[in-house]
Design a protein around this motif. Structure first.
Motif, PDB file in Angstrom:
ATOM      1  N   UNK A 117     -21.142 -37.481 -35.784  1.00 20.29           N
ATOM      2  CA  UNK A 117     -21.631 -36.735 -37.181  1.00 20.29           C
ATOM      3  C   UNK A 117     -20.513 -35.721 -37.519  1.00 20.29           C
ATOM      4  N   UNK A 118     -19.653 -35.114 -36.587  1.00 22.80           N
ATOM      5  CA  UNK A 118     -18.863 -34.073 -36.788  1.00 22.80           C
ATOM      6  C   UNK A 118     -17.562 -34.520 -37.375  1.00 22.80           C
ATOM      7  N   UNK A 119     -17.342 -36.169 -37.613  1.00 23.69           N
ATOM      8  CA  UNK A 119     -16.360 -36.518 -37.991  1.00 23.69           C
ATOM      9  C   UNK A 119     -15.603 -36.236 -39.765  1.00 23.69           C
ATOM     10  N   UNK A 173     -14.713 -24.767 -34.610  1.00 19.00           N
ATOM     11  CA  UNK A 173     -15.474 -24.742 -33.452  1.00 19.00           C
ATOM     12  C   UNK A 173     -16.673 -25.793 -33.692  1.00 19.00           C
ATOM     13  N   UNK A 174     -16.251 -26.953 -33.414  1.00 18.95           N
ATOM     14  CA  UNK A 174     -17.204 -27.951 -33.638  1.00 18.95           C
ATOM     15  C   UNK A 174     -18.240 -28.209 -32.271  1.00 18.95           C
ATOM     16  N   UNK A 175     -19.582 -28.279 -32.464  1.00 18.65           N
ATOM     17  CA  UNK A 175     -20.128 -28.703 -31.105  1.00 18.65           C
ATOM     18  C   UNK A 175     -21.250 -29.702 -31.178  1.00 18.65           C
ATOM     19  N   UNK A 176     -21.548 -30.380 -30.039  1.00 21.08           N
ATOM     20  CA  UNK A 176     -22.443 -31.326 -30.075  1.00 21.08           C
ATOM     21  C   UNK A 176     -23.559 -31.017 -29.086  1.00 21.08           C
ATOM     22  N   UNK A 200     -19.802 -27.847 -26.247  1.00 26.12           N
ATOM     23  CA  UNK A 200     -21.327 -28.071 -26.658  1.00 26.12           C
ATOM     24  C   UNK A 200     -22.064 -26.837 -26.759  1.00 26.12           C
ATOM     25  N   UNK A 201     -23.380 -27.190 -27.408  1.00 23.53           N
ATOM     26  CA  UNK A 201     -24.272 -26.221 -27.420  1.00 23.53           C
ATOM     27  C   UNK A 201     -24.662 -25.766 -29.021  1.00 23.53           C
TER      28      UNK A 201
END
Ligand code: FAD
Ligand code: A2P
Length: 273
Positions: free
Chosen positions: A163-165, A191-194, A202-203
């Motif tokens: 979903x960040x792509x 700063x992408x996180x999952x 993450x987070x």
């Protein structure tokens, strides 16, 4: 003058108001896609604003929804980044558009995620979950963003890496952009996180701000009202929780009529908080 009778098909065509032509469509996941449409010549907008777009409903009335314009104001086309809600009145159909199709676009841009609603600052934080990235896809491509701030921090959080792509590729492409490539260099911190699948960072955005992890990771001072500005776009629950975090750092919510330190917009009207 005498009116010639027209077939039903033609009648539907000529009555479609504010029609724009789909130029391209990219599917990112089974829940996300982006598309580009022709831009009305007269349409002027500020990066970060949204418009009403849609399709003609089966009842012959336009079925419209709010959509952030994801492209920058200098682009010849308009880009949108969309969810696919399986039983959603609009997106259950919109997800099937192909180049050459028509969509309806009401050329009246509005919204709070605009530079004019913030006081000058040193750093700007773009905080988004899911399709809340869309207004920042516009603002990250706006030269003004880099003229106004020394550093631009894009925090985007989704459940899964796929979903960040869209955002990741957009950020990656900025380096080679002939118009803003040089402006972006060294200024844009991504700063992408999952939250539900392992990835580099993450987070939740709220947790990474509150714990100070993002400041440590990016080598930035703790957020403060003198230097930092923020724009927020996510679900109602996300917006609500981020506001509390920003207020804890001393930032106050501004508006076009009263510029302050942060502004907020809903990414969608959801199930409440
Ligand atoms: P709806 O009946 O509108 O929605 C059904 C349900 O799906 C909602 O109750 C909600 O739970 C969920 N939902 C709707 N939209 C989203 C979403 N984006 N992400 C996660 N869950 C959602 N949508 C976009 O995809 N891209 C945009 O750029 C965008 N900008 C918006 C800007 C504003 C100011 C607002 C208020 C909404 C925006 N939306 C955006 C949401 C959009 O208006 C529609 O809700 C969406 O296109 C779904 O339409 P629908 O008719 O299929 O379903
Ligand atoms: P989480 O997986 O911990 O719920 P959603 O798909 O539910 O809209 O969520 C999109 C992203 O936003 C997810 O990574 C989710 O994290 C995060 N999120 C949802 N609600 C909040 C909130 N109230 N505060 C911070 N992050 C949130």
């Amino acid at each position: 003058t005498e009116q010639k009778p027209v077939s039903d098909k033609n009648a539907a065509k000529v009555t479609l108001p504010d029609a724009q032509i789909v130029q391209s469509v990219t599917h990112w996941t089974d829940r996300l896609f982006s598309f580009r449409v022709s831009r009305p010549k007269s349409l002027r907008f500020r990066s970060g604003e949204f418009v009403m777009i849609g399709l003609m409903g089966e009842n012959g009335k336009p079925l419209l929804r709010a959509y952030s314009i994801a492209s920058p104001s200098w682009d010849e086309e308009l880009e949108f980044y969309s969810i696919k809600v399986p039983d959603g009145p609009l997106t259950s159909k919109l997800q099937h558009i192909v180049p050459g199709d028509e969509i309806i676009l009401r050329p009246k841009p509005v919204g709070t995620l605009v530079h004019d609603a913030l006081l000058p600052g040193k750093r700007i934080w773009f905080l988004a979950t899911g399709t809340g990235l869309a207004p920042f896809a516009s603002l990250m491509r706006d030269p003004d963003t880099y003229y106004k701030y020394d550093q631009v921090i894009m925090m985007h959080t989704c459940r899964e890496a796929g979903e960040l792509e869209y955002g990741r590729q957009l950020v990656e492409s900025l380096k080679d952009d002939p118009l803003i490539g040089e402006l972006v260099e060294g200024k844009l911190l991504y700063y992408p996180t999952t939250t539900r699948e392992p990835s580099e960072h993450m987070g939740r955005i709220t947790d990474n701000l509150t714990s100070g992890k993002v400041f440590a990771d990016l080598g930035l001072p703790k957020m403060n009202a003198e230097e930092d500005r923020a724009m927020v776009c996510g679900s109602l629950a996300f917006n609500h929780d981020v506001k509390a975090v920003l207020e804890s750092f001393g930032l106050r919510e501004g508006a076009n009529s009263e510029p302050l330190e942060y502004v907020v917009e809903k990414a969608f009207v959801g199930d409440g908080i």
